[in-house]
Write a protein that holds these residues in place. Structure first.
Motif, PDB file in Angstrom:
ATOM      1  N   THR A  88       4.162  14.274  -3.979  1.00  0.00           N
ATOM      2  CA  THR A  88       4.150  12.884  -3.519  1.00  0.00           C
ATOM      3  C   THR A  88       2.761  12.535  -2.992  1.00  0.00           C
ATOM      4  O   THR A  88       1.943  13.416  -2.753  1.00  0.00           O
ATOM      5  CB  THR A  88       5.175  12.674  -2.389  1.00  0.00           C
ATOM      6  OG1 THR A  88       4.830  13.565  -1.336  1.00  0.00           O
ATOM      7  CG2 THR A  88       6.585  12.954  -2.850  1.00  0.00           C
TER       8      THR A  88
ATOM      9  N   TYR B  79      10.532  19.614   4.152  1.00  0.00           N
ATOM     10  CA  TYR B  79      11.302  20.404   3.181  1.00  0.00           C
ATOM     11  C   TYR B  79      10.984  20.023   1.747  1.00  0.00           C
ATOM     12  O   TYR B  79      11.369  20.689   0.809  1.00  0.00           O
ATOM     13  CB  TYR B  79      12.820  20.168   3.394  1.00  0.00           C
ATOM     14  CG  TYR B  79      13.140  18.692   3.395  1.00  0.00           C
ATOM     15  CD1 TYR B  79      13.189  17.981   2.211  1.00  0.00           C
ATOM     16  CD2 TYR B  79      13.318  17.998   4.589  1.00  0.00           C
ATOM     17  CE1 TYR B  79      13.408  16.616   2.208  1.00  0.00           C
ATOM     18  CE2 TYR B  79      13.544  16.642   4.597  1.00  0.00           C
ATOM     19  CZ  TYR B  79      13.579  15.958   3.398  1.00  0.00           C
ATOM     20  OH  TYR B  79      13.773  14.615   3.386  1.00  0.00           O
ATOM     21  N   CYS B  80      10.280  18.892   1.540  1.00  0.00           N
ATOM     22  CA  CYS B  80      10.269  18.265   0.209  1.00  0.00           C
ATOM     23  C   CYS B  80       9.255  18.906  -0.725  1.00  0.00           C
ATOM     24  O   CYS B  80       8.079  19.069  -0.392  1.00  0.00           O
ATOM     25  CB  CYS B  80       9.992  16.780   0.326  1.00  0.00           C
ATOM     26  SG  CYS B  80      10.130  15.952  -1.271  1.00  0.00           S
TER      27      CYS B  80
ATOM     28  N   GLY C  93      11.451   8.646  -7.137  1.00  0.00           N
ATOM     29  CA  GLY C  93      10.185   8.957  -6.479  1.00  0.00           C
ATOM     30  C   GLY C  93      10.136  10.360  -5.943  1.00  0.00           C
ATOM     31  O   GLY C  93      10.910  11.208  -6.350  1.00  0.00           O
ATOM     32  N   GLY C  94       9.292  10.473  -4.983  1.00  0.00           N
ATOM     33  CA  GLY C  94       8.641   9.517  -4.129  1.00  0.00           C
ATOM     34  C   GLY C  94       9.622   8.465  -3.570  1.00  0.00           C
ATOM     35  O   GLY C  94      10.820   8.659  -3.504  1.00  0.00           O
ATOM     36  N   THR C  95       9.022   7.368  -3.219  1.00  0.00           N
ATOM     37  CA  THR C  95       9.803   6.313  -2.565  1.00  0.00           C
ATOM     38  C   THR C  95       9.498   4.944  -3.185  1.00  0.00           C
ATOM     39  O   THR C  95       8.588   4.237  -2.722  1.00  0.00           O
ATOM     40  CB  THR C  95       9.489   6.313  -1.046  1.00  0.00           C
ATOM     41  OG1 THR C  95       9.696   7.636  -0.539  1.00  0.00           O
ATOM     42  CG2 THR C  95      10.380   5.344  -0.295  1.00  0.00           C
TER      43      THR C  95
ATOM     44  N   ARG D 227      10.665  13.400   9.358  1.00  0.00           N
ATOM     45  CA  ARG D 227      11.117  12.085   8.853  1.00  0.00           C
ATOM     46  C   ARG D 227      10.859  11.032   9.930  1.00  0.00           C
ATOM     47  O   ARG D 227      10.928  11.329  11.126  1.00  0.00           O
ATOM     48  CB  ARG D 227      12.632  12.117   8.565  1.00  0.00           C
ATOM     49  CG  ARG D 227      13.066  13.115   7.528  1.00  0.00           C
ATOM     50  CD  ARG D 227      12.953  12.603   6.139  1.00  0.00           C
ATOM     51  NE  ARG D 227      13.942  11.602   5.796  1.00  0.00           N
ATOM     52  CZ  ARG D 227      14.000  11.040   4.585  1.00  0.00           C
ATOM     53  NH1 ARG D 227      13.136  11.384   3.646  1.00  0.00           N
ATOM     54  NH2 ARG D 227      14.915  10.133   4.318  1.00  0.00           N
TER      55      ARG D 227
ATOM     56  N   CYS E 174       4.914   7.894  -0.769  1.00  0.00           N
ATOM     57  CA  CYS E 174       5.880   8.090   0.323  1.00  0.00           C
ATOM     58  C   CYS E 174       5.259   7.692   1.654  1.00  0.00           C
ATOM     59  O   CYS E 174       4.039   7.714   1.810  1.00  0.00           O
ATOM     60  CB  CYS E 174       6.279   9.561   0.422  1.00  0.00           C
ATOM     61  SG  CYS E 174       7.402  10.056  -0.859  1.00  0.00           S
TER      62      CYS E 174
ATOM     63  N   GLN F 258       5.686   9.403   4.372  1.00  0.00           N
ATOM     64  CA  GLN F 258       5.228  10.658   4.995  1.00  0.00           C
ATOM     65  C   GLN F 258       5.643  11.801   4.069  1.00  0.00           C
ATOM     66  O   GLN F 258       6.453  11.609   3.169  1.00  0.00           O
ATOM     67  CB  GLN F 258       5.862  10.865   6.384  1.00  0.00           C
ATOM     68  CG  GLN F 258       7.337  11.258   6.391  1.00  0.00           C
ATOM     69  CD  GLN F 258       8.282  10.135   6.044  1.00  0.00           C
ATOM     70  OE1 GLN F 258       8.165   9.051   6.571  1.00  0.00           O
ATOM     71  NE2 GLN F 258       9.239  10.372   5.143  1.00  0.00           N
ATOM     72  N   GLN F 259       5.057  12.966   4.291  1.00  0.00           N
ATOM     73  CA  GLN F 259       5.483  14.141   3.530  1.00  0.00           C
ATOM     74  C   GLN F 259       6.532  14.875   4.364  1.00  0.00           C
ATOM     75  O   GLN F 259       6.209  15.416   5.425  1.00  0.00           O
ATOM     76  CB  GLN F 259       4.289  15.051   3.229  1.00  0.00           C
ATOM     77  CG  GLN F 259       4.650  16.287   2.412  1.00  0.00           C
ATOM     78  CD  GLN F 259       5.156  15.952   1.005  1.00  0.00           C
ATOM     79  OE1 GLN F 259       4.565  15.145   0.300  1.00  0.00           O
ATOM     80  NE2 GLN F 259       6.269  16.560   0.606  1.00  0.00           N
ATOM     81  N   CYS F 260       7.767  14.871   3.914  1.00  0.00           N
ATOM     82  CA  CYS F 260       8.822  15.532   4.683  1.00  0.00           C
ATOM     83  C   CYS F 260       8.646  17.055   4.542  1.00  0.00           C
ATOM     84  O   CYS F 260       8.229  17.540   3.482  1.00  0.00           O
ATOM     85  CB  CYS F 260      10.185  15.097   4.181  1.00  0.00           C
ATOM     86  SG  CYS F 260      10.336  13.307   4.217  1.00  0.00           S
TER      87      CYS F 260
ATOM     88  N   GLU G 287      13.781   5.245   0.764  1.00  0.00           N
ATOM     89  CA  GLU G 287      13.927   5.904   2.054  1.00  0.00           C
ATOM     90  C   GLU G 287      14.356   4.841   3.056  1.00  0.00           C
ATOM     91  O   GLU G 287      13.770   3.746   3.108  1.00  0.00           O
ATOM     92  CB  GLU G 287      12.593   6.535   2.491  1.00  0.00           C
ATOM     93  CG  GLU G 287      12.801   7.417   3.707  1.00  0.00           C
ATOM     94  CD  GLU G 287      11.501   7.848   4.394  1.00  0.00           C
ATOM     95  OE1 GLU G 287      10.419   7.461   3.925  1.00  0.00           O
ATOM     96  OE2 GLU G 287      11.595   8.547   5.408  1.00  0.00           O
TER      97      GLU G 287
ATOM     98  N   GLN H 233      19.637  12.467   4.343  1.00  0.00           N
ATOM     99  CA  GLN H 233      19.485  13.902   4.703  1.00  0.00           C
ATOM    100  C   GLN H 233      20.324  14.293   5.906  1.00  0.00           C
ATOM    101  O   GLN H 233      21.102  15.223   5.856  1.00  0.00           O
ATOM    102  CB  GLN H 233      18.018  14.317   4.934  1.00  0.00           C
ATOM    103  CG  GLN H 233      16.928  13.578   4.161  1.00  0.00           C
ATOM    104  CD  GLN H 233      17.125  13.483   2.672  1.00  0.00           C
ATOM    105  OE1 GLN H 233      18.104  13.967   2.143  1.00  0.00           O
ATOM    106  NE2 GLN H 233      16.215  12.829   1.968  1.00  0.00           N
TER     107      GLN H 233
HETATM  108  S1  SF4 Z   1      10.282  11.999  -1.761  1.00  0.00           S
HETATM  109 FE1  SF4 Z   1      11.580  11.450  -0.010  1.00  0.00          FE
HETATM  110  S2  SF4 Z   1      12.075  13.445   0.810  1.00  0.00           S
HETATM  111 FE2  SF4 Z   1      10.269  13.769  -0.452  1.00  0.00          FE
HETATM  112  S3  SF4 Z   1       8.481  13.495   0.895  1.00  0.00           S
HETATM  113 FE3  SF4 Z   1       8.927  11.527   0.007  1.00  0.00          FE
HETATM  114  S4  SF4 Z   1      10.217  10.520   1.532  1.00  0.00           S
HETATM  115 FE4  SF4 Z   1      10.263  12.685   1.964  1.00  0.00          FE
END
Ligand code: SF4
Ligand code: SAM
Length: 445
Positions: free
Chosen positions: A79, A74-75, A120-122, A194, A68, A70-72, A157, A182
């Motif tokens: 990742t 809420y997620c 994912g992930g992304t 984000r 990813c 970045q680490q969001c 993303e 989101q």
């Molecule tokens: S999977 Fe998506 S929502 Fe979760 S950390 Fe990665 S970019 Fe953010």
């Protein structure tokens, strides 16, 4: 697949079958007479074609990309952020090795593929070369016949879906692009760590739409900083994009997230359950006004036209095979998962081992409960399906609980189906869990 609605003749023949089974053990007295040779009795066996006896059942393919941007906050997904290109390349090589190895080992080569899902992930963080390498490997080792392969989804993303990336997805044959949006309010996005902004998101959606693929966007109700006003804006802007489908996830709070820490340290507040239900009710009203109809209780499709094949097939009990770190799948009654540690995964694949680390063989009860829990996500359960597959009438298994749910206004019996009402959809998985609990309490040992 869930069976079509029962015709009266089918229902009659099932009734006859039940009668014949009852006759089989009627008038039972202690005796050594009447040696049992088989069950059920031959009388009801029908003419079949050989391919019915050994069906080459379709399978769905899931490919996991853990990286990813970045680490969001809420997620809760495991990742990997900040990876170097060389690390991603090594992962992609391991993935391709797994595809080659497992397609042989698990007899996937002859099976028709219904859908592919890069999740994912992304996945869109990978460059074009890596995405094509994985796709080519799938083509080489699996039967990706365009007659059977109905859907190829790539999750992404928005910040990573630039024009060049969207063109690459088109070249690969992706016919569904699912993006995590989101929120369309910059302040809300920022509070969740984000990198996206409303502008970047709408541009990325445009690029994805230009590929001709069906575009889905995920929204999350209940993010930090969300108010009815910001939510109304997000729903309005989401509808204005004209995407094929809009998915709304209720924000779930997990202990491994930044949200969890920030909440404990009183850095953020989150909407409460009642507020989130109101957000969902509002979104469902707006979707209905715009003729976005529920395909499942959390995804709404433009004019009711788009069915997401991958999830539908899995919820209806079709097999799915997982490739990649932490991916999980199903073959027959076996559920299993790969290791969730990227280094372990890569090293195991480099040694030619299988990355599967845990699994569970479902009992008949597990399968019934799973069919209820996952099946009802599509807003209905088919009585004929349960009768054909398990030989039970759903009402005889949990009729009392169905009546209770009907009295509360969450379900209704209609045309051979148990159908979620509008309120049943608002409450998400509650109905499925209510029925599952009844079965587990009554039958689980
Ligand atoms: S999977 Fe998506 S929502 Fe979760 S950390 Fe990665 S970019 Fe953010
Ligand atoms: C694996 S992510 C893939 C999308 C992509 N990585 C992105 O974020 O744009 C799939 C979706 O899971 C949802 N999700 C992530 N964390 C969640 C949480 N805590 N509660 C509910 N949904 C969540 C988000 O809506 C996200 O778009």
């Amino acid at each position: 697949m869930q069976a079509e609605l029962q015709t009266p003749e089918v229902a009659q023949s099932q009734h006859d079958l039940g009668d014949s089974r009852r006759r089989f053990i009627a008038n039972l007295e202690p005796s050594r007479r009447g040696f049992v040779t088989n069950y059920p009795n031959f009388q009801h066996w029908k003419k079949v074609q050989p391919e019915q006896v050994y069906p080459v059942a379709p399978v769905n393919i899931y490919v996991h990309i853990p990286f990813c941007a970045q680490q969001c906050s809420y997620c809760y997904y495991r990742t990997v952020t900040g990876s170097r290109k060389s690390e991603m390349d090594r992962y992609v090589d391991a993935l391709c090795k797994e595809i080659e190895q497992s397609s042989e080992r698990f007899g996937l080569r002859e099976r028709p593929i219904s859908s592919i899902y890069f999740g994912g992930g992304t996945p869109t963080l990978l460059d074009e070369k890596s995405l094509s390498k994985i796709t080519e490997t799938l083509h080489k080792y699996l039967k990706l016949d365009s007659n059977n392969m109905l859907e190829f989804t790539v999750e992404g993303e928005p910040v990573t879906v630039i024009k060049k990336k969207a063109d690459a997805l088109k070249k690969l044959g992706a016919n569904r692009i699912s993006m995590g949006v989101q929120s369309l309010c910059d302040d809300v996005l920022k509070l969740s760590n984000r990198q996206d902004t409303e502008e970047k998101v709408t541009r990325a959606i445009g690029f994805a739409q230009e590929t001709g693929a069906a575009v889905n966007i995920d929204l999350m109700s209940g993010l930090a900083g969300e108010s009815m006003e910001t939510w109304q804006y997000t729903v309005k802007r989401a509808l204005e994009t004209g995407v094929e489908s809009i998915t709304v996830y209720k924000t779930e709070l997990y202990a491994n997230t930044q949200y969890f820490k920030d909440l404990r340290n009183e850095k953020i507040t989150l909407p409460n359950d009642e507020e989130e239900i109101e957000f969902m009710r509002y979104a469902m009203d707006q979707f209905a006004n715009a003729n976005y109809l529920p395909w499942c209780f959390f995804t709404f499709t433009k004019n009711g036209n788009y069915q997401h094949v991958h999830a539908t097939r899995i919820w209806e009990g079709e097999d799915y095979f997982p490739f990649g770190v932490s991916a999980f799948g199903r073959l027959g009654s076996f559920l299993f998962q790969n290791t969730n540690d990227v280094s372990n995964y890569v090293e195991q694949m480099e040694r030619g081992e299988t990355p599967i680390v845990r699994g569970h063989r479902m009992t008949a009860l597990d399968e019934i409960v799973r069919d209820i829990l996952l099946g009802i996500k599509l807003n209905f359960l088919d009585y004929g399906y349960f009768h054909d597959k398990y030989g039970f009438n759903l009402d005889s298994l949990c009729g009392k609980e169905i009546n209770e749910l009907a009295t509360k206004g969450y379900v209704e019996r209609k045309d051979g189906r148990l159908v979620l009402t509008h309120e049943g959809m608002v409450q998400g998985d509650y109905t499925g869990k209510f029925l599952a609990r009844a079965l587990i309490n009554q039958y689980a040992v």
